[in-house]
Design a protein around this motif. Sequence first.
Motif, PDB file in Angstrom:
ATOM      1  N   VAL A  96      -4.128  -7.340  -5.523  1.00  8.27           N
ATOM      2  CA  VAL A  96      -4.815  -6.124  -5.088  1.00  8.27           C
ATOM      3  C   VAL A  96      -6.211  -6.497  -4.593  1.00  8.27           C
ATOM      4  O   VAL A  96      -6.878  -7.350  -5.185  1.00  8.27           O
ATOM      5  CB  VAL A  96      -4.906  -5.119  -6.256  1.00  8.27           C
ATOM      6  CG1 VAL A  96      -5.836  -3.964  -5.935  1.00  8.27           C
ATOM      7  CG2 VAL A  96      -3.516  -4.606  -6.622  1.00  8.27           C
ATOM      8  N   ASP A  97      -6.640  -5.857  -3.501  1.00  8.90           N
ATOM      9  CA  ASP A  97      -8.015  -6.084  -3.040  1.00  8.90           C
ATOM     10  C   ASP A  97      -8.739  -4.788  -2.675  1.00  8.90           C
ATOM     11  O   ASP A  97      -9.834  -4.831  -2.109  1.00  8.90           O
ATOM     12  CB  ASP A  97      -8.057  -7.075  -1.866  1.00  8.90           C
ATOM     13  CG  ASP A  97      -7.523  -6.506  -0.558  1.00  8.90           C
ATOM     14  OD1 ASP A  97      -6.975  -5.378  -0.555  1.00  8.90           O
ATOM     15  OD2 ASP A  97      -7.671  -7.193   0.482  1.00  8.90           O
ATOM     16  N   ASN A  98      -8.125  -3.629  -3.034  1.00  9.13           N
ATOM     17  CA  ASN A  98      -8.747  -2.350  -2.682  1.00  9.13           C
ATOM     18  C   ASN A  98      -8.514  -1.343  -3.810  1.00  9.13           C
ATOM     19  O   ASN A  98      -7.382  -1.167  -4.277  1.00  9.13           O
ATOM     20  CB  ASN A  98      -8.160  -1.822  -1.367  1.00  9.13           C
ATOM     21  CG  ASN A  98      -9.003  -0.718  -0.764  1.00  9.13           C
ATOM     22  OD1 ASN A  98      -9.214   0.332  -1.377  1.00  9.13           O
ATOM     23  ND2 ASN A  98      -9.501  -0.951   0.447  1.00  9.13           N
ATOM     24  N   ILE A  99      -9.578  -0.687  -4.198  1.00  7.37           N
ATOM     25  CA  ILE A  99      -9.500   0.221  -5.340  1.00  7.37           C
ATOM     26  C   ILE A  99      -8.623   1.438  -5.060  1.00  7.37           C
ATOM     27  O   ILE A  99      -8.117   2.077  -5.982  1.00  7.37           O
ATOM     28  CB  ILE A  99     -10.934   0.653  -5.748  1.00  7.37           C
ATOM     29  CG1 ILE A  99     -10.951   1.134  -7.202  1.00  7.37           C
ATOM     30  CG2 ILE A  99     -11.506   1.675  -4.785  1.00  7.37           C
ATOM     31  CD1 ILE A  99     -12.350   1.247  -7.786  1.00  7.37           C
ATOM     32  N   ALA A 100      -8.374   1.726  -3.763  1.00 11.79           N
ATOM     33  CA  ALA A 100      -7.587   2.901  -3.411  1.00 11.79           C
ATOM     34  C   ALA A 100      -6.135   2.805  -3.859  1.00 11.79           C
ATOM     35  O   ALA A 100      -5.455   3.828  -4.012  1.00 11.79           O
ATOM     36  CB  ALA A 100      -7.640   3.133  -1.897  1.00 11.79           C
ATOM     37  N   VAL A 101      -5.632   1.592  -4.075  1.00 13.62           N
ATOM     38  CA  VAL A 101      -4.219   1.454  -4.467  1.00 13.62           C
ATOM     39  C   VAL A 101      -4.032   1.476  -5.972  1.00 13.62           C
ATOM     40  O   VAL A 101      -2.896   1.534  -6.451  1.00 13.62           O
ATOM     41  CB  VAL A 101      -3.605   0.157  -3.885  1.00 13.62           C
ATOM     42  CG1 VAL A 101      -3.803   0.084  -2.387  1.00 13.62           C
ATOM     43  CG2 VAL A 101      -4.157  -1.081  -4.575  1.00 13.62           C
ATOM     44  N   ALA A 104     -16.058  -3.742 -10.083  1.00 18.86           N
ATOM     45  CA  ALA A 104     -15.596  -2.354 -10.088  1.00 18.86           C
ATOM     46  C   ALA A 104     -14.080  -2.272  -9.967  1.00 18.86           C
ATOM     47  O   ALA A 104     -13.421  -1.495 -10.681  1.00 18.86           O
ATOM     48  CB  ALA A 104     -16.267  -1.585  -8.950  1.00 18.86           C
ATOM     49  N   LEU A 105     -13.506  -3.077  -9.077  1.00 19.98           N
ATOM     50  CA  LEU A 105     -12.055  -3.065  -8.897  1.00 19.98           C
ATOM     51  C   LEU A 105     -11.345  -3.574 -10.146  1.00 19.98           C
ATOM     52  O   LEU A 105     -10.352  -2.985 -10.598  1.00 19.98           O
ATOM     53  CB  LEU A 105     -11.686  -3.925  -7.681  1.00 19.98           C
ATOM     54  CG  LEU A 105     -10.198  -4.114  -7.391  1.00 19.98           C
ATOM     55  CD1 LEU A 105      -9.481  -2.779  -7.247  1.00 19.98           C
ATOM     56  CD2 LEU A 105     -10.014  -4.962  -6.127  1.00 19.98           C
ATOM     57  N   VAL A 110       0.803  -1.231   0.000  1.00 16.96           N
ATOM     58  CA  VAL A 110       0.000   0.000   0.000  1.00 16.96           C
ATOM     59  C   VAL A 110       0.833   1.277   0.000  1.00 16.96           C
ATOM     60  O   VAL A 110       0.272   2.371  -0.115  1.00 16.96           O
ATOM     61  CB  VAL A 110      -0.956   0.030   1.227  1.00 16.96           C
ATOM     62  CG1 VAL A 110      -1.965  -1.107   1.155  1.00 16.96           C
ATOM     63  CG2 VAL A 110      -0.188  -0.026   2.544  1.00 16.96           C
ATOM     64  N   SER A 111       2.166   1.192   0.125  1.00 18.65           N
ATOM     65  CA  SER A 111       2.962   2.415   0.258  1.00 18.65           C
ATOM     66  C   SER A 111       3.582   2.827  -1.072  1.00 18.65           C
ATOM     67  O   SER A 111       3.897   1.975  -1.918  1.00 18.65           O
ATOM     68  CB  SER A 111       4.071   2.213   1.287  1.00 18.65           C
ATOM     69  OG  SER A 111       5.110   1.412   0.764  1.00 18.65           O
ATOM     70  N   PRO A 112       3.803   4.127  -1.280  1.00 20.80           N
ATOM     71  CA  PRO A 112       4.455   4.592  -2.508  1.00 20.80           C
ATOM     72  C   PRO A 112       5.849   3.988  -2.714  1.00 20.80           C
ATOM     73  O   PRO A 112       6.243   3.722  -3.857  1.00 20.80           O
ATOM     74  CB  PRO A 112       4.536   6.113  -2.308  1.00 20.80           C
ATOM     75  CG  PRO A 112       3.413   6.429  -1.374  1.00 20.80           C
ATOM     76  CD  PRO A 112       3.324   5.266  -0.448  1.00 20.80           C
TER      77      PRO A 112
END
Length: 365
Positions: A114-119, A157-158, A93-95
């Motif tokens: 990946v399991d979250n659209i935020a990343v 969606a993801l 999750v980190s840059p």
Amino acid sequence: MNKPMPGQALDDLETPVLLLDLDRFESNVQHMAAYCRDNGKEWRPHSKAHKSPAIAHIELANGACGITCAKLSEAEWMVAHGVPSILLANQIVSPVKFAALARLQHRAEVIAAVDNIAVVEPMAAAAIDEGVRIPVVVEIDIGMKRVGVEPGPPLLALSKAISDQPGLAFKGLMGYEGHVLDCWPLQAKKKACYQALDILVESRNLLENNGLQIEIVSAGGTGSYELSALHDGVTELQAGGGVFMDVMYRRKCHVEALTPALTVLTSVTSRAADRVVVDAGFKTLSSSHQPPEVLGRDDLRLRGLSAEHGVFNIVEGQAGPALGEQIELLVGYSDSTTFLHNYFVAVRKGRVEKIWDISARGLLR
């Protein structure tokens, strides 16, 4: 104290020492590779149990399509040692990690989960900055309730968000049926396993019906690989610990086709009328998930492990081992034991043949 040397007899080894029986290990590798191949699956074994590039290359030489790593730093180490394809089966999750993952693509295929659209956008941005595309699978929660996006609309969606990003290459799906490993009897385990894997297949169908191409459907740990390999929707299995085949997989997961290959050789350093103490405690082998078992004798019962002592009760009516006698212990769970050691001592017919460094131990980021 010096490392063991090739050619050295087991009786001459200073203890404690982590042993790998090569005949059994090689048989397990060949069996798992053939079982996957014969059932139309790719084999991408997890490296978290061995953390050894040498063992990864043996698996590749036996037909593995790549390996699976739990951490990005472990994947970096494997790429540095020539492993060409890796599934990173853990979320980042980190840059800093996005940038490191992007850089790795110049040297190998390293697939992100990946399991979250935020990343999605920041991972894609890191890839574009590096001039690469990062391959991505979406991890789905198929019943374990640990990580993974929910099936259905959240998954769709993801997946669309990933496929719309020029810096990312959508590859498919993964899920882990870890909640079924100790189900028994067999029919109950089979039912629970296939219910979980059916979610992956239904998810694949959903995405394909919405115009997305699915190359990978990844699942299957050692505790369930014999069933998961028979499921039509899965394309690759991540089962890796079975190359060592520890006590947990035999006792709790009922895996019967593989042979225990990983042991710890110890010595009796103290004894009384009713007990002996060996020079291996929980800093040498773990009792997490499953306690170790004594190999080749039935006169000892584990009382417990402290930091540097293993205490065994002598069975009533038995003489028990003598002071200084070597005792070989089957590892309870390989994942929580191998990382305690610097190397495997690979043995055949009672003599040391190879030393393999566990060089990815401590790579936790």
